[in-house]
Write a protein that holds these residues in place. Structure first.
Motif, mmCIF file in Angstrom:
data_model
loop_
_atom_site.group_PDB
_atom_site.id
_atom_site.type_symbol
_atom_site.label_atom_id
_atom_site.label_comp_id
_atom_site.label_asym_id
_atom_site.label_seq_id
_atom_site.Cartn_x
_atom_site.Cartn_y
_atom_site.Cartn_z
ATOM 1 N N SER A 1 1.806 2.597 17.570
ATOM 2 C CA SER A 1 1.465 2.708 16.154
ATOM 3 C C SER A 1 0.739 1.443 15.712
ATOM 4 O O SER A 1 1.115 0.333 16.116
ATOM 5 C CB SER A 1 2.727 2.879 15.303
ATOM 6 O OG SER A 1 3.399 4.070 15.648
ATOM 7 N N TRP B 1 -0.190 -1.803 13.593
ATOM 8 C CA TRP B 1 0.905 -2.660 13.136
ATOM 9 C C TRP B 1 0.534 -3.764 12.152
ATOM 10 O O TRP B 1 1.407 -4.492 11.684
ATOM 11 C CB TRP B 1 1.596 -3.293 14.341
ATOM 12 C CG TRP B 1 0.688 -4.122 15.205
ATOM 13 C CD1 TRP B 1 -0.142 -3.668 16.191
ATOM 14 C CD2 TRP B 1 0.517 -5.539 15.159
ATOM 15 N NE1 TRP B 1 -0.825 -4.712 16.760
ATOM 16 C CE2 TRP B 1 -0.432 -5.867 16.147
ATOM 17 C CE3 TRP B 1 1.077 -6.559 14.381
ATOM 18 C CZ2 TRP B 1 -0.843 -7.182 16.384
ATOM 19 C CZ3 TRP B 1 0.667 -7.863 14.610
ATOM 20 C CH2 TRP B 1 -0.280 -8.159 15.604
ATOM 21 N N PHE B 2 -0.736 -3.917 11.795
ATOM 22 C CA PHE B 2 -1.084 -4.963 10.827
ATOM 23 C C PHE B 2 -2.185 -4.479 9.882
ATOM 24 O O PHE B 2 -2.891 -3.509 10.159
ATOM 25 C CB PHE B 2 -1.507 -6.262 11.527
ATOM 26 C CG PHE B 2 -2.791 -6.149 12.318
ATOM 27 C CD1 PHE B 2 -4.024 -6.420 11.735
ATOM 28 C CD2 PHE B 2 -2.763 -5.779 13.662
ATOM 29 C CE1 PHE B 2 -5.205 -6.323 12.466
ATOM 30 C CE2 PHE B 2 -3.940 -5.679 14.396
ATOM 31 C CZ PHE B 2 -5.156 -5.945 13.802
ATOM 32 N N HIS B 3 -2.300 -5.175 8.741
ATOM 33 C CA HIS B 3 -3.268 -4.820 7.702
ATOM 34 C C HIS B 3 -4.150 -6.024 7.406
ATOM 35 O O HIS B 3 -3.683 -7.171 7.450
ATOM 36 C CB HIS B 3 -2.540 -4.391 6.431
ATOM 37 C CG HIS B 3 -1.538 -3.304 6.649
ATOM 38 N ND1 HIS B 3 -1.833 -1.964 6.489
ATOM 39 C CD2 HIS B 3 -0.233 -3.361 7.050
ATOM 40 C CE1 HIS B 3 -0.753 -1.251 6.758
ATOM 41 N NE2 HIS B 3 0.223 -2.072 7.116
ATOM 42 N N ALA C 1 -4.028 -1.275 11.043
ATOM 43 C CA ALA C 1 -3.624 -0.062 10.330
ATOM 44 C C ALA C 1 -4.496 0.198 9.117
ATOM 45 O O ALA C 1 -4.665 1.342 8.694
ATOM 46 C CB ALA C 1 -2.169 -0.164 9.894
ATOM 47 N N HIS D 1 4.237 -5.149 -0.946
ATOM 48 C CA HIS D 1 4.141 -5.454 0.494
ATOM 49 C C HIS D 1 4.943 -6.721 0.792
ATOM 50 O O HIS D 1 4.755 -7.753 0.164
ATOM 51 C CB HIS D 1 2.681 -5.639 0.895
ATOM 52 C CG HIS D 1 2.453 -5.449 2.361
ATOM 53 N ND1 HIS D 1 1.787 -4.359 2.887
ATOM 54 C CD2 HIS D 1 2.828 -6.202 3.422
ATOM 55 C CE1 HIS D 1 1.749 -4.462 4.200
ATOM 56 N NE2 HIS D 1 2.381 -5.568 4.552
ATOM 57 N N LYS E 1 3.244 -10.906 3.686
ATOM 58 C CA LYS E 1 1.813 -11.052 3.417
ATOM 59 C C LYS E 1 1.424 -12.528 3.469
ATOM 60 O O LYS E 1 2.143 -13.398 2.972
ATOM 61 C CB LYS E 1 1.446 -10.431 2.073
ATOM 62 C CG LYS E 1 2.356 -10.792 0.918
ATOM 63 C CD LYS E 1 2.148 -9.848 -0.252
ATOM 64 C CE LYS E 1 3.136 -10.140 -1.375
ATOM 65 N NZ LYS E 1 3.070 -9.138 -2.451
ATOM 66 N N GLN F 1 6.865 -8.520 10.748
ATOM 67 C CA GLN F 1 6.729 -7.073 10.863
ATOM 68 C C GLN F 1 5.783 -6.534 9.788
ATOM 69 O O GLN F 1 5.857 -6.940 8.633
ATOM 70 C CB GLN F 1 8.105 -6.403 10.733
ATOM 71 C CG GLN F 1 9.107 -6.852 11.778
ATOM 72 C CD GLN F 1 8.601 -6.684 13.208
ATOM 73 O OE1 GLN F 1 8.138 -5.620 13.581
ATOM 74 N NE2 GLN F 1 8.687 -7.748 13.979
ATOM 75 N N ASN F 2 4.905 -5.617 10.180
ATOM 76 C CA ASN F 2 3.962 -4.978 9.259
ATOM 77 C C ASN F 2 3.220 -6.013 8.406
ATOM 78 O O ASN F 2 3.168 -5.908 7.171
ATOM 79 C CB ASN F 2 4.711 -3.992 8.354
ATOM 80 C CG ASN F 2 3.768 -3.054 7.614
ATOM 81 O OD1 ASN F 2 2.754 -2.620 8.150
ATOM 82 N ND2 ASN F 2 4.084 -2.755 6.373
#
Length: 237
Positions: A74, A76-78, A102, A161, A164, A184-185
């Motif tokens: 999947s 996993w980062f933005h 992502a 979020h 960040k 995470q994320n």
């Protein structure tokens, strides 16, 4: 490319794919030297990665039979990135997708050139080509990243979020000092080619973004992306 990408609507009866475009056929004929009965890896966008068998291969068309599904990861980062030169953004979109992006959220930063937002890569979803090329290279991810382009830095949408960060030379904090749960994320904010302004850094801090330093050097936008993602991936493994 390590995997050939297809859209869901190219599948016939969930078991067969027929295609005739020059790019994918050229890869089979020129790079792979493929022949009937060969097995190759394919990515069905937003669905999964599979093994497929070539059941028909001619100069101008090919038919594939979809076989077993392969495990995929999947994203996993933005990324939140200040608009930069189109050639830079092309590289960021493709290679960050390969690494597991992502979502991409581009915006006109205070030091971004106004003309950058008018690039043809943003017309008719042309940017999607670079995302697909990134997935074809990865052979691990199958979901097309989300994409948005804003006229200004809108931080309200990231209020909820959790993890960040924004890249800054005005800090001594690094990723290695964080707990695994804090990685995470992650959402990474990276300024344009001329960097953040003091006002933008203040806005990011007020919005709950943590400043992170990834290098002593001033990096190009694309190198800043790859370096920060590489550091995060190493710490997550």
């Amino acid at each position: 490319m390590n995997s050939i990408c297809f859209f869901k609507d190219e599948i016939i009866d969930q078991a067969e794919i027929i295609f005739n475009d020059k790019k994918r056929l050229g890869h089979l004929h020129t790079h792979l030297k493929s022949k009937v009965s060969d097995t190759l890896t394919i990515t069905i966008l937003d669905q999964g990665i599979y093994k497929a068998e070539i059941t028909k291969l001619e100069e101008f068309n090919c038919t594939l039979k979809i076989l077993d599904q392969i495990k995929n990861e999947s994203p996993w980062f933005h990324l939140l990135i200040g608009l930069s030169r189109p050639q830079t953004i092309k590289k960021v979109l493709e290679h960050s997708t390969t690494l597991g992006a992502a979502s991409f959220n581009l915006f006109k930063a205070q030091l971004s050139e106004k003309s950058y937002a008018q690039s043809k890569i943003y017309e008719d979803s042309s940017y999607q080509t670079f995302l697909i090329d990134g997935l074809a290279q990865s052979k691990v991810y199958s979901h097309l990243p989300e994409f948005s382009l804003s006229k200004y830095l809108n931080l309200e949408k990231y209020k909820s979020h959790k993890n960040k960060f924004f890249l800054s030379l005005n800090t001594v904090n690094t990723f290695k000092e964080l707990e695994l749960s804090e990685l995470q994320n992650p959402l990474l904010a990276i300024g344009p080619e001329r960097g953040w302004t003091k006002k933008e850094e203040s806005l990011l801090l007020e919005a709950g973004f943590s400043p992170i330093k990834i290098s002593q050097s001033v990096l190009r936008v694309e190198h800043a992306v790859y370096t920060s993602v590489g550091q995060l991936e190493m710490l997550r493994l």
